[in-house]
Scaffold this motif. Structure first.
Motif, mmCIF file in Angstrom:
data_model
loop_
_atom_site.group_PDB
_atom_site.id
_atom_site.type_symbol
_atom_site.label_atom_id
_atom_site.label_comp_id
_atom_site.label_asym_id
_atom_site.label_seq_id
_atom_site.Cartn_x
_atom_site.Cartn_y
_atom_site.Cartn_z
ATOM 1 N N ASP A 53 34.966 123.134 -48.659
ATOM 2 C CA ASP A 53 35.170 124.531 -49.053
ATOM 3 C C ASP A 53 34.697 125.516 -47.988
ATOM 4 O OD1 ASP A 53 36.453 123.912 -51.352
ATOM 5 O OD2 ASP A 53 34.736 124.235 -52.675
ATOM 6 N N LYS A 54 33.777 125.097 -47.123
ATOM 7 C CA LYS A 54 33.239 125.996 -46.098
ATOM 8 C C LYS A 54 34.358 126.525 -45.199
ATOM 9 C CE LYS A 54 29.307 124.620 -44.484
ATOM 10 N NZ LYS A 54 28.345 123.844 -43.693
ATOM 11 N N SER A 55 35.246 125.653 -44.729
ATOM 12 C CA SER A 55 36.302 126.085 -43.800
ATOM 13 C C SER A 55 37.700 125.660 -44.226
ATOM 14 C CB SER A 55 36.012 125.517 -42.408
ATOM 15 O OG SER A 55 36.118 124.106 -42.446
ATOM 16 N N GLY A 56 37.790 124.912 -45.295
ATOM 17 C CA GLY A 56 39.098 124.409 -45.705
ATOM 18 C C GLY A 56 39.508 123.160 -44.939
ATOM 19 N N GLN A 57 38.586 122.655 -44.119
ATOM 20 C CA GLN A 57 38.861 121.432 -43.364
ATOM 21 C C GLN A 57 37.608 120.572 -43.361
ATOM 22 O OE1 GLN A 57 40.568 121.832 -39.478
ATOM 23 N NE2 GLN A 57 41.741 123.643 -40.032
ATOM 24 N N LEU A 58 37.805 119.315 -43.534
ATOM 25 C CA LEU A 58 36.693 118.370 -43.495
ATOM 26 C C LEU A 58 37.057 117.259 -42.521
ATOM 27 C CD1 LEU A 58 34.074 116.999 -44.568
ATOM 28 C CD2 LEU A 58 35.487 116.028 -46.394
ATOM 29 N N LEU A 59 36.271 117.120 -41.462
ATOM 30 C CA LEU A 59 36.509 116.060 -40.484
ATOM 31 C C LEU A 59 35.415 115.013 -40.637
ATOM 32 C CD1 LEU A 59 37.978 114.825 -38.065
ATOM 33 C CD2 LEU A 59 36.544 116.237 -36.578
ATOM 34 N N ALA A 60 35.813 113.813 -40.997
ATOM 35 C CA ALA A 60 34.881 112.686 -41.093
ATOM 36 C C ALA A 60 35.270 111.690 -40.006
ATOM 37 C CB ALA A 60 34.975 112.053 -42.477
ATOM 38 N N LYS A 61 34.485 111.644 -38.935
ATOM 39 C CA LYS A 61 34.843 110.780 -37.801
ATOM 40 C C LYS A 61 34.569 109.303 -38.072
ATOM 41 C CE LYS A 61 34.314 114.306 -34.282
ATOM 42 N NZ LYS A 61 33.531 114.832 -33.177
ATOM 43 N N ASP A 62 33.535 109.024 -38.834
ATOM 44 C CA ASP A 62 33.146 107.628 -39.067
ATOM 45 C C ASP A 62 33.069 107.324 -40.557
ATOM 46 O OD1 ASP A 62 32.807 106.999 -36.296
ATOM 47 O OD2 ASP A 62 30.949 108.161 -36.343
ATOM 48 N N SER A 63 34.102 107.669 -41.296
ATOM 49 C CA SER A 63 34.092 107.388 -42.732
ATOM 50 C C SER A 63 34.355 105.902 -42.963
ATOM 51 C CB SER A 63 35.174 108.222 -43.423
ATOM 52 O OG SER A 63 36.425 107.594 -43.297
ATOM 53 N N PRO A 64 34.194 105.423 -44.187
ATOM 54 C CA PRO A 64 34.459 104.005 -44.465
ATOM 55 C C PRO A 64 35.886 103.576 -44.142
ATOM 56 C CG PRO A 64 33.237 104.994 -46.254
ATOM 57 C CD PRO A 64 33.616 106.115 -45.327
ATOM 58 N N VAL A 65 36.832 104.520 -44.094
ATOM 59 C CA VAL A 65 38.210 104.148 -43.756
ATOM 60 C C VAL A 65 38.569 104.553 -42.334
ATOM 61 C CG1 VAL A 65 39.036 104.187 -46.134
ATOM 62 C CG2 VAL A 65 39.131 106.281 -44.767
ATOM 63 N N GLY A 66 37.598 105.030 -41.546
ATOM 64 C CA GLY A 66 37.850 105.487 -40.181
ATOM 65 C C GLY A 66 37.884 107.004 -40.127
ATOM 66 N N ALA A 67 38.461 107.535 -39.062
ATOM 67 C CA ALA A 67 38.517 108.991 -38.903
ATOM 68 C C ALA A 67 39.490 109.595 -39.911
ATOM 69 C CB ALA A 67 38.948 109.330 -37.488
ATOM 70 N N VAL A 68 39.041 110.651 -40.584
ATOM 71 C CA VAL A 68 39.876 111.323 -41.583
ATOM 72 C C VAL A 68 39.688 112.836 -41.443
ATOM 73 C CG1 VAL A 68 40.338 111.664 -44.039
ATOM 74 C CG2 VAL A 68 39.637 109.427 -43.227
ATOM 75 N N LEU A 69 40.792 113.566 -41.439
ATOM 76 C CA LEU A 69 40.777 115.023 -41.476
ATOM 77 C C LEU A 69 41.413 115.431 -42.797
ATOM 78 C CD1 LEU A 69 40.357 117.819 -40.167
ATOM 79 C CD2 LEU A 69 42.586 117.518 -39.055
ATOM 80 N N VAL A 70 40.642 116.129 -43.638
ATOM 81 C CA VAL A 70 41.137 116.575 -44.934
ATOM 82 C C VAL A 70 41.324 118.085 -44.868
ATOM 83 C CG1 VAL A 70 40.720 116.678 -47.418
ATOM 84 C CG2 VAL A 70 39.881 114.724 -46.095
ATOM 85 N N ILE A 71 42.487 118.557 -45.290
ATOM 86 C CA ILE A 71 42.815 119.972 -45.300
ATOM 87 C C ILE A 71 42.932 120.423 -46.753
ATOM 88 C CG2 ILE A 71 44.472 121.724 -44.552
ATOM 89 C CD1 ILE A 71 43.202 120.148 -42.232
ATOM 90 N N GLY A 72 42.294 121.556 -47.085
ATOM 91 C CA GLY A 72 42.413 122.103 -48.427
ATOM 92 C C GLY A 72 41.092 122.644 -48.919
ATOM 93 N N LYS A 73 41.073 123.032 -50.153
ATOM 94 C CA LYS A 73 39.868 123.511 -50.828
ATOM 95 C C LYS A 73 39.751 122.744 -52.138
ATOM 96 C CE LYS A 73 38.777 127.306 -48.300
ATOM 97 N NZ LYS A 73 37.488 127.768 -47.877
#
Ligand code: FES
Length: 142
Positions: A53-73
């Motif tokens: 919610d801070k920026s509408g984007q969440l970047l997880a470089k080392d998540s359990p499934v690998g790198a993930v960029l989530v867009i939204g709120k």
């Protein structure tokens, strides 16, 4: 019952009763907290709702499934989640909110919200994930 038979029965009983405990202990040691799913089969936590919610984007470089960029709120009906590594040569793509597409700064490839290539030189789609909010967590499923 002979003495030897009795000892065999006692030994088997002890082995049978301790086996479930040993299996549970092994599975606890092999599963890291990050790798545990959130309860619903296959869903993995990649971050928190507050981060998204801070920026509408969440970047997880080392998540359990690998790198993930989530867009939204957190209020969004549909979250967009992709592997942000460009399929051309691996540069990290960024989300262009106005154009509703991902762009790569290295060689200008563009990808639709569903990961499909809009413009090369990349010729393969970005890997996508299904994303949702679960409590205070952002979770994805591949
Ligand atoms: Fe993305 Fe080349 S690395 S277009």
């Amino acid at each position: 019952m002979k003495r030897r038979d009795f000892i065999n029965w006692v030994g088997l009983g002890l082995l049978a009763s301790s086996l479930p405990v040993a299996i549970a202990a092994c599975s606890e040691q092999t599963a890291t907290p990050e790798a545990k799913s959130t309860g619903d089969s296959g869903w993995q936590k990649v971050g928190s709702v507050a981060e998204l919610d801070k920026s509408g984007q969440l970047l997880a470089k080392d998540s359990p499934v690998g790198a993930v960029l989530v867009i939204g709120k957190s209020q969004a009906a549909n979250l967009i989640a992709v592997n942000p590594n460009c399929t051309h040569k691996g540069c990290p793509v960024t989300w262009n909110e106005a154009g509703k597409k991902f762009t790569c700064p290295c060689h200008d490839s563009e990808f639709a919200a569903d990961g499909k290539v809009l413009k090369g030189p990349a010729d393969k789609s970005l890997k996508t994930y299904t994303a949702k909010i679960e409590g205070d967590s952002v979770v994805v499923k591949s």
